[in-house]
Design a protein around this motif. Structure first.
Motif, PDB file in Angstrom:
ATOM      1  N   SER A 138       0.835  -1.214   0.000  1.00  0.00           N
ATOM      2  CA  SER A 138       0.000   0.000   0.000  1.00  0.00           C
ATOM      3  C   SER A 138       0.864   1.256   0.000  1.00  0.00           C
ATOM      4  O   SER A 138       0.437   2.301  -0.504  1.00  0.00           O
ATOM      5  CB  SER A 138      -0.948   0.009   1.201  1.00  0.00           C
ATOM      6  N   HIS A 161      -4.525   6.339   5.522  1.00  0.00           N
ATOM      7  CA  HIS A 161      -4.888   5.113   6.241  1.00  0.00           C
ATOM      8  C   HIS A 161      -5.900   4.302   5.442  1.00  0.00           C
ATOM      9  O   HIS A 161      -5.747   3.089   5.250  1.00  0.00           O
ATOM     10  CB  HIS A 161      -5.513   5.460   7.594  1.00  0.00           C
ATOM     11  N   GLN A 162      -6.952   4.979   4.989  1.00  0.00           N
ATOM     12  CA  GLN A 162      -8.050   4.281   4.326  1.00  0.00           C
ATOM     13  C   GLN A 162      -7.616   3.600   3.037  1.00  0.00           C
ATOM     14  O   GLN A 162      -8.024   2.471   2.753  1.00  0.00           O
ATOM     15  CB  GLN A 162      -9.188   5.259   4.046  1.00  0.00           C
ATOM     16  N   SER A 164      -4.969   2.249   2.356  1.00  0.00           N
ATOM     17  CA  SER A 164      -4.188   1.052   2.651  1.00  0.00           C
ATOM     18  C   SER A 164      -5.078  -0.165   2.904  1.00  0.00           C
ATOM     19  O   SER A 164      -4.673  -1.306   2.648  1.00  0.00           O
ATOM     20  CB  SER A 164      -3.293   1.302   3.876  1.00  0.00           C
ATOM     21  N   LEU A 165      -6.296   0.068   3.391  1.00  0.00           N
ATOM     22  CA  LEU A 165      -7.142  -1.012   3.903  1.00  0.00           C
ATOM     23  C   LEU A 165      -7.464  -2.115   2.899  1.00  0.00           C
ATOM     24  O   LEU A 165      -7.524  -3.290   3.304  1.00  0.00           O
ATOM     25  CB  LEU A 165      -8.444  -0.431   4.467  1.00  0.00           C
ATOM     26  N   GLN A 174      -0.548   1.455   7.607  1.00  0.00           N
ATOM     27  CA  GLN A 174      -1.313   2.689   7.479  1.00  0.00           C
ATOM     28  C   GLN A 174      -0.491   3.901   7.916  1.00  0.00           C
ATOM     29  O   GLN A 174      -0.513   4.955   7.258  1.00  0.00           O
ATOM     30  CB  GLN A 174      -2.582   2.599   8.322  1.00  0.00           C
ATOM     31  N   GLU A 212      -1.796   3.914  16.503  1.00  0.00           N
ATOM     32  CA  GLU A 212      -0.991   4.522  15.460  1.00  0.00           C
ATOM     33  C   GLU A 212       0.235   5.234  16.037  1.00  0.00           C
ATOM     34  O   GLU A 212       1.337   5.128  15.497  1.00  0.00           O
ATOM     35  CB  GLU A 212      -1.829   5.498  14.635  1.00  0.00           C
TER      36      GLU A 212
END
Length: 310
Positions: A138, A161-162, A164-165, A174, A212
């Motif tokens: 990612s 972050h998103q 990467s999901l 992330q 995080e």
């Protein structure tokens, strides 16, 4: 000093060219690679190329996924995970945004996640959250988000972050994507100290008790990073790019990244995108810009992206 348009174009082409340059050298130990002056799209005749059937100047899964993310952002005018997930499936199954429609060198984590999405798993939950599933898949594609995004730093971090999901769900991956995007943004802004400024910003965004923040301090360790080994581990890939970026101009950066061996295409992709932002598109050698395959796929997306800054 490069203009913002030259930095944007440099970032996107720098990513794709770094990826394509690294493809023939993948999976080799550093001592088995050619000398720096011999690292080109076409390696020396006696060098045992990785992906021998792939024509020189071809980006890999790194570049194709980055373009898939960019296309989704431009078409939807937001980060739309279901749309992005469908584009990843289209790349994997039909070669969408792969040069010549040919897909090669797909990471195990990414393959498993895309196969899960094919069966109906939500893109927000398809990527493994296992600590040992922290590859760089990612991180290698996230730069277009930083080039496209025009909102707050906090929103950029959340969207990093998103994105990467769908393939990499662990907080460590992330956070690496978030730090990389802030780093790219500071380079776009021509900040005096892009890496320290990006780290400082990220520390203000994360709650100190959050997973995080703990990942940032305990595993990424941005205040005292190692040189990097060029591997596929997401943290090492980030540090390898940081180390390579100190080698000089764009050409020196991507060659230094490849000289680490191992995951050469991704290390050069991650470092090359940043060097392209920092130095501008004109700093990328014309011989590489002219011989990069797939220009017909890149240029429409690039022109659409540049219009956001017109």
């Amino acid at each position: 000093m490069p203009t913002i348009s030259e930095r944007i174009e440099g970032g996107l082409l720098g990513l794709l060219i770094g990826d394509a340059l690294g493809v023939p050298y993948e999976f080799h130990e550093p001592q088995d690679l050619p000398s720096l002056d011999e690292i080109e799209f076409i390696p020396p005749p006696d060098f045992r190329r990785a992906h021998a059937g792939v024509p020189p100047g071809t980006w890999s899964d790194d570049g194709a996924q980055a373009l898939a993310l960019l296309a989704s952002l431009l078409d939807q005018n937001r980060l739309d995970l279901p749309d992005f997930g469908q584009r990843l499936i289209a790349w994997y199954q039909a070669g969408a945004l792969a040069v010549g429609g040919v897909v090669f060198d797909v990471g195990i984590q990414t393959r498993q996640a895309i196969q899960a999405m094919v069966t109906g798993v939500s893109p927000a939950k398809a990527g493994s959250t296992d600590e040992y599933a922290n590859g760089n898949g990612s991180l290698m594609r996230v730069l277009p988000l930083a080039l496209w995004h025009q909102g707050s730093d906090r929103d950029l971090v959340e969207q990093a972050h998103q994105q990467s999901l769908p393939t990499h769900g662990h907080p460590r991956a992330q956070v690496c994507c978030a730090l990389y995007c802030l780093w790219a943004r500071r380079l776009l802004q021509a900040a005096d100290q892009p890496w320290p400024e990006a780290v400082a910003t990220l520390r203000t965004i994360y709650d100190h008790a959050s997973p995080e923040y703990q990942e940032l301090d305990a595993h990424i360790r941005p205040d005292n990073p190692p040189a990097g080994q060029g591997t596929g581990y997401v943290v090492d890939c980030l540090h390898s790019a940081r180390w390579a970026l100190q080698a000089g101009g764009y050409e020196q950066v991507v060659k230094a990244a490849i000289a680490l061996g191992h995951d050469t295409d991704t290390t050069a992709c991650v470092a090359g995108g940043l060097a392209g932002i920092r130095d501008g598109v004109q700093a990328i050698p014309p011989r590489w810009r002219e011989h990069l395959r797939g220009q017909e796929l890149v240029q429409p997306l690039l022109q659409q992206l540049l219009r956001r800054y017109a």
